[in-house]
Design an enzyme around this catalytic site. Structure first.
Site, PDB file in Angstrom:
ATOM      1  N   CYS A 152       0.824  -1.212   0.000  1.00 12.77           N
ATOM      2  CA  CYS A 152       0.000   0.000   0.000  1.00 12.77           C
ATOM      3  C   CYS A 152       0.857   1.261   0.000  1.00 12.77           C
ATOM      4  CB  CYS A 152      -0.923  -0.012   1.213  1.00 12.77           C
ATOM      5  SG  CYS A 152      -1.924   1.480   1.372  1.00 12.77           S
ATOM      6  N   CYS A 207      -0.359   4.088   2.240  1.00 12.94           N
ATOM      7  CA  CYS A 207      -0.063   3.887   3.666  1.00 12.94           C
ATOM      8  C   CYS A 207       1.413   4.112   3.961  1.00 12.94           C
ATOM      9  CB  CYS A 207      -0.407   2.452   4.088  1.00 12.94           C
ATOM     10  SG  CYS A 207      -1.931   1.809   3.419  1.00 12.94           S
ATOM     11  N   ASP A 208       2.291   3.594   3.126  1.00 17.49           N
ATOM     12  CA  ASP A 208       3.696   3.473   3.529  1.00 17.49           C
ATOM     13  C   ASP A 208       4.673   4.346   2.746  1.00 17.49           C
ATOM     14  OD1 ASP A 208       2.890   1.565   5.369  1.00 17.49           O
ATOM     15  OD2 ASP A 208       3.107  -0.080   3.932  1.00 17.49           O
TER      16      ASP A 208
END
Ligand code: NAP
Length: 314
Positions: free
Chosen positions: A140, A143-144
């Protein structure tokens, strides 16, 4: 089992547990069939159990570990009377009411069912891939990506997800290598143009990742050219796997309407084609796939179920 539950929730990620909090607070005493511990996590709880730091869940100024967030969701629903069964649902019968949900031989009957079984990222199948999630391997970018400022990273895949993630990741990384197994992309032309125009994006064609290098953190990958068979190292500190997702809808095939990719079709909020059955989270959302959107849709499913149950009682 003679007792008919008001609500059985199948799945225990942010969507299912939010539905549990809301239905428990509505005195519906939900039973959450939460799934089993997996090879990568000693608790069920969905994809967040595979992440480390979550920095974009509102309310946590300093971020929170994915498993800690899920433990908090779970405890919050338990506080209001949600019950948990730490097993996998093995069969459902949604053809008549009350509905039937089985865990092995044990049958639960329910006036309403909330489906929140989530989705999974397709993975490459290389050794240690799952244990390196959160240590350089990610599924993701939203997200990261932030964790890879100034670094050199790779994205695997040739579809819209891979190119969207690669382009997005150039906001942080110095260089993004897109590793694709063919020499032509599946992604839409506009995504391709955007990626081709971006100086920080490089393409490695006809290649697959065969190995991850680095013990506790990713230091590189080994690539193999599928045409020549030659192996080459690529020094990267991040590897984003973007080769698609699949929803966990096997239990519901033939009973709930699914779209061409297997996701549950919902309408008017969280309603499925079967009255009294609601769906929320990634099992019906292939677009946003965020913990906060899953939680929001879990809230919608709980409210929809509560209102529907109320209307049945009239
Ligand atoms: P996808 O279109 O199925 O593409 C998956 C890519 O991964 C393909 O290029 C495929 O290679 C590759 N792949 C699959 N298995 C692999 C493996 N084991 N090893 C290496 N490579 C592998 O999936 P997606 O990109 O996630 O997109 C899913 C859907 O969402 C699509 O309809 C897409 O258009 C849509 N989407 C839209 C947007 C947007 O419009 N903003 C953004 C993201 C996704 P091959 O090409 O060789 O099959």
């Amino acid at each position: 089992m003679d007792e008919v539950k008001d609500v059985v929730i199948v799945g225990s990620g942010p969507a299912g547990l939010t539905a549990a909090i809301y239905t428990a607070r509505a005195n519906l005493r939900p039973l959450v069939i939460e799934g089993e511990p997996s090879s990568t996590s000693d608790q069920p709880g969905g994809q967040l159990m595979l992440t480390t730091e979550v920095e974009n869940y509102p309310g946590f100024v300093d971020g929170i570990q994915g498993p800690d967030l899920m433990a908090a969701f779970r405890a919050q629903a338990a506080r209001f009377g949600a019950e948990y069964l730490t097993e996998k649902a093995t069969r459902v019968d949604l053809s008549s009411r009350p509905f039937g949900v089985w865990v092995g031989d044990q049958e639960f009957r329910a006036r309403s069912v909330i489906v929140s079984t989530g989705a999974q990222s397709r993975m490459l199948g290389v050794p240690r891939e799952r244990e390196m999630i959160g240590h350089g391997v990610s599924t993701c970018a939203t997200c990261d990506g932030f964790f890879f400022g100034g670094q050199e990273i790779a994205v695997v895949g040739g579809g819209d997800s891979a190119l969207e993630e690669a382009t997005f990741l150039t906001k942080f990384a110095d260089k993004v290598s897109v590793v694709h197994r063919r020499d032509a992309l599946r992604a839409s032309k506009i995504m391709q143009e955007r990626a081709f125009k971006n100086d920080k994006v490089e393409f490695v064609w006809d290649s697959v990742v065969t190995d991850l290098v680095g013990d506790r953190r990713l230091e590189g990958v080994t690539l193999q050219n599928v045409k020549t068979g030659a192996s080459t190292p690529l020094a990267v500190t991040g590897l984003f796997v973007a080769i698609g997702h699949f929803p966990n809808t096997g239990l519901f095939t033939g009973q709930l309407d699914l779209d061409e990719n297997g996701y549950i079709v919902t309408h008017d909020g969280s309603r499925t084609n079967v009255e009294g059955v609601f769906a929320c989270g990634d099992v019906q959302d292939h677009v946003y796939r965020q913990a906060v959107t899953a939680a929001g849709s879990g809230c919608m499913a709980a409210i929809d179920a509560e209102r529907w149950l109320e209307a049945q009682a009239d």
